[in-house]
Structure formats: C-alpha cells, structure tokens
Scaffold this motif. Structure first.
Motif, short mmCIF file in Angstrom:
data_model
loop_
_atom_site.label_atom_id
_atom_site.label_comp_id
_atom_site.label_asym_id
_atom_site.label_seq_id
_atom_site.Cartn_x
_atom_site.Cartn_y
_atom_site.Cartn_z
N THR A 1 38.80 34.66 45.85
CA THR A 1 38.12 35.92 45.63
C THR A 1 38.72 36.99 46.55
O THR A 1 39.27 36.70 47.60
CB THR A 1 36.61 35.80 45.90
N SER A 2 38.58 38.22 46.13
CA SER A 2 39.16 39.34 46.88
C SER A 2 38.50 39.49 48.24
O SER A 2 37.28 39.45 48.36
CB SER A 2 38.99 40.64 46.09
N PRO A 3 39.32 39.70 49.26
CA PRO A 3 38.77 39.94 50.59
C PRO A 3 38.25 41.36 50.77
O PRO A 3 37.61 41.67 51.75
CB PRO A 3 39.97 39.68 51.51
N LEU A 4 38.53 42.21 49.80
CA LEU A 4 38.15 43.62 49.90
C LEU A 4 36.85 43.87 49.12
O LEU A 4 36.76 43.49 47.96
CB LEU A 4 39.27 44.49 49.33
N PRO A 5 35.86 44.49 49.74
CA PRO A 5 34.60 44.77 49.04
C PRO A 5 34.83 45.65 47.81
O PRO A 5 35.73 46.50 47.80
CB PRO A 5 33.76 45.48 50.08
N GLN A 6 34.02 45.45 46.79
CA GLN A 6 34.17 46.19 45.53
C GLN A 6 34.18 47.70 45.72
O GLN A 6 35.01 48.38 45.10
CB GLN A 6 33.08 45.77 44.54
N PRO A 7 33.31 48.30 46.54
CA PRO A 7 33.37 49.76 46.71
C PRO A 7 34.73 50.25 47.21
O PRO A 7 35.21 51.30 46.79
CB PRO A 7 32.26 50.06 47.72
N GLU A 8 35.35 49.47 48.10
CA GLU A 8 36.67 49.86 48.61
C GLU A 8 37.72 49.74 47.51
O GLU A 8 38.60 50.59 47.38
CB GLU A 8 37.03 48.98 49.81
N ARG A 9 37.64 48.69 46.73
CA ARG A 9 38.56 48.53 45.60
C ARG A 9 38.40 49.68 44.61
O ARG A 9 39.38 50.22 44.12
CB ARG A 9 38.31 47.19 44.90
N ASP A 10 37.15 50.04 44.32
CA ASP A 10 36.89 51.13 43.37
C ASP A 10 37.42 52.46 43.88
O ASP A 10 37.84 53.31 43.09
CB ASP A 10 35.38 51.25 43.10
N ARG A 11 37.43 52.65 45.19
CA ARG A 11 37.96 53.89 45.77
C ARG A 11 39.47 53.97 45.56
O ARG A 11 40.02 55.03 45.29
CB ARG A 11 37.62 53.95 47.26
N ILE A 12 40.14 52.84 45.66
CA ILE A 12 41.60 52.78 45.53
C ILE A 12 42.04 52.81 44.07
O ILE A 12 43.01 53.47 43.71
CB ILE A 12 42.14 51.53 46.26
N VAL A 13 41.31 52.10 43.23
CA VAL A 13 41.68 52.02 41.80
C VAL A 13 40.94 53.13 41.05
O VAL A 13 39.89 52.92 40.45
CB VAL A 13 41.36 50.63 41.22
N THR A 14 41.52 54.31 41.10
CA THR A 14 40.95 55.46 40.41
C THR A 14 41.17 55.31 38.90
O THR A 14 41.90 54.42 38.46
CB THR A 14 41.64 56.75 40.89
N ASP A 15 40.58 56.19 38.13
CA ASP A 15 40.78 56.15 36.68
C ASP A 15 42.26 56.33 36.32
O ASP A 15 42.77 55.67 35.41
CB ASP A 15 39.94 57.24 35.98
N ALA A 16 42.95 57.22 37.05
CA ALA A 16 44.37 57.44 36.78
C ALA A 16 45.19 56.18 37.11
O ALA A 16 46.11 55.82 36.36
CB ALA A 16 44.89 58.63 37.59
N VAL A 17 44.87 55.52 38.19
CA VAL A 17 45.56 54.29 38.58
C VAL A 17 45.29 53.21 37.54
O VAL A 17 46.21 52.53 37.07
CB VAL A 17 45.13 53.82 39.99
N ARG A 18 44.05 53.07 37.13
CA ARG A 18 43.69 52.06 36.13
C ARG A 18 44.43 52.33 34.80
O ARG A 18 44.90 51.39 34.15
CB ARG A 18 42.18 52.05 35.90
N LYS A 19 44.55 53.59 34.43
CA LYS A 19 45.26 53.93 33.19
C LYS A 19 46.72 53.49 33.28
O LYS A 19 47.28 52.94 32.34
CB LYS A 19 45.16 55.43 32.92
N ARG A 20 47.36 53.75 34.42
CA ARG A 20 48.76 53.34 34.60
C ARG A 20 48.90 51.82 34.59
O ARG A 20 49.83 51.28 34.00
CB ARG A 20 49.32 53.93 35.91
N ILE A 21 47.97 51.12 35.22
CA ILE A 21 48.01 49.65 35.22
C ILE A 21 47.86 49.14 33.79
O ILE A 21 48.55 48.20 33.38
CB ILE A 21 46.91 49.06 36.13
N HIS A 22 47.00 49.78 33.02
CA HIS A 22 46.83 49.40 31.61
C HIS A 22 48.16 49.55 30.86
O HIS A 22 48.52 48.69 30.03
CB HIS A 22 45.73 50.24 30.96
N GLU A 23 48.90 50.60 31.13
CA GLU A 23 50.21 50.80 30.51
C GLU A 23 51.19 49.71 30.94
O GLU A 23 51.93 49.17 30.12
CB GLU A 23 50.77 52.18 30.88
N ILE A 24 51.17 49.36 32.23
CA ILE A 24 52.04 48.31 32.74
C ILE A 24 51.73 46.98 32.07
O ILE A 24 52.62 46.18 31.79
CB ILE A 24 51.89 48.20 34.28
N CYS A 25 50.46 46.75 31.78
CA CYS A 25 50.00 45.48 31.21
C CYS A 25 49.91 45.50 29.68
O CYS A 25 49.30 44.60 29.09
CB CYS A 25 48.62 45.13 31.78
N ALA A 26 50.52 46.49 29.03
CA ALA A 26 50.35 46.65 27.58
C ALA A 26 50.68 45.39 26.79
O ALA A 26 49.94 45.00 25.88
CB ALA A 26 51.19 47.83 27.08
#
Length: 176
Positions: A130-155
C-alpha cells in the motif's frame, strides 16, 4: 502469485493441466500507485524516481513505458516504449481470452465469487504494497491535468483493461 509475463510456450505446454488466472487494475490508478511506491521505497534500480516530481517522471521514457505494462505483460514482449504497435495490443487482448479467469481489482468480491464457483476454492487476497503517502497528499500531487496526461500515457493499457472489463461483464450476463 506475482507479476509474470504471459508466455506462449508456457501456455501451449501447460494450459491443459493448469488454469491461467489474472487480476487487472485500472491502468491509471496502477501508474499513480507505482509512481508513489517507487518514489518512497529505499532501494532498487528505479531509486532515481525519489528525486523527481510527477511531471518529470511522466515525461521520462520510463514513466511513459509504465503506461504500457499490460501490453508488455500480456504479450511477453519487453520493449519499453511509450506506444506499442497496435498488433501487440490486439495480441494482448487475444491472450486475455486464454485465461480461465480474469478479475478486476476494483471488483475483487465478484472475482472471489467467480473463482470459488469455477474452481471450488475460496480465495484470500491480502492487500499488500500500500502507498506510504496519505490520500490527501496524493490528491494534491495528482491534479486533474496530471491525471489527464497519465490517462494519455496509459491509453493502450486502458484499451486492454476495458476489453477485460467488458469480458468480465459479458461472463456475468452469461452465467445468470
């Protein structure tokens, strides 16, 4: 259990004797989880990830290749590149059809029930790494723009994942 690449040779030699089983996870969520896991672990070849932010990792060849894990694992082809040939995506889907059971991590309870019905064995699937980073911290780093780019990488992996989800849903309808 573990992370093993599909092998045509193993399948041709052992598919009559053994059932091939896999559980897939949403590729975007897996990519994010892998990034944070690598970022916070202390050893390994990918220790450099600890020193880069998520945008830098996304832009790296390795970060892009992490978006094609299903293509590589389900074909046995270990070419690390951002986009794989579409023939490999098709082959990954075809290989998925060879599995006796395919589960979706986001619906493990259904997989457990299907597995028990098919094989007569009750599964215990522990939650590990499991992730060592708390969910709120992860959510701060993985913005909507970041998530969109990851989705493109994982197409390509998303295409395979959706194929698996559709297969699981189709089997659910057939079994009713």
């Amino acid at each position: 259990s573990g992370h093993f690449a599909f092998s045509d040779l193993a399948y041709s030699e052992y598919s009559e004797k053994y059932a091939f089983v896999t559980v897939l996870r949403d590729p975007v969520e897996m990519w994010i989880s892998n990034y944070f896991f690598m970022k916070h672990r202390r050893t390994g070849e990918d220790v450099w990830v600890r020193n880069v932010d998520i945008e830098t990792f996304m832009a790296s060849d390795f970060g892009k290749a992490c978006g094609t894990n299903y293509v590589r694992f389900l074909t046995g082809e270990h070419v690390h590149q951002e986009q794989q040939p579409s023939s490999l995506v098709d082959r990954a889907k075809s290989n998925l059809d060879k599995f006796a059971a395919v589960g979706i991590l986001e619906d493990l309870e259904k997989f457990r029930k299907d597995f028990e019905l098919r094989f007569g064995v009750r599964l215990r699937i522990p939650k590990v790494n499991t992730s060592p980073l708390p969910q709120p911290e992860r959510d701060r780093i993985v913005t909507d723009a970041v998530r969109k780019r990851i989705h493109e990488i994982c197409a390509q992996d998303m295409e395979i994942y959706q194929y698996a989800r559709d297969r699981v849903e189709y089997r659910k309808v057939i079994q009713r």
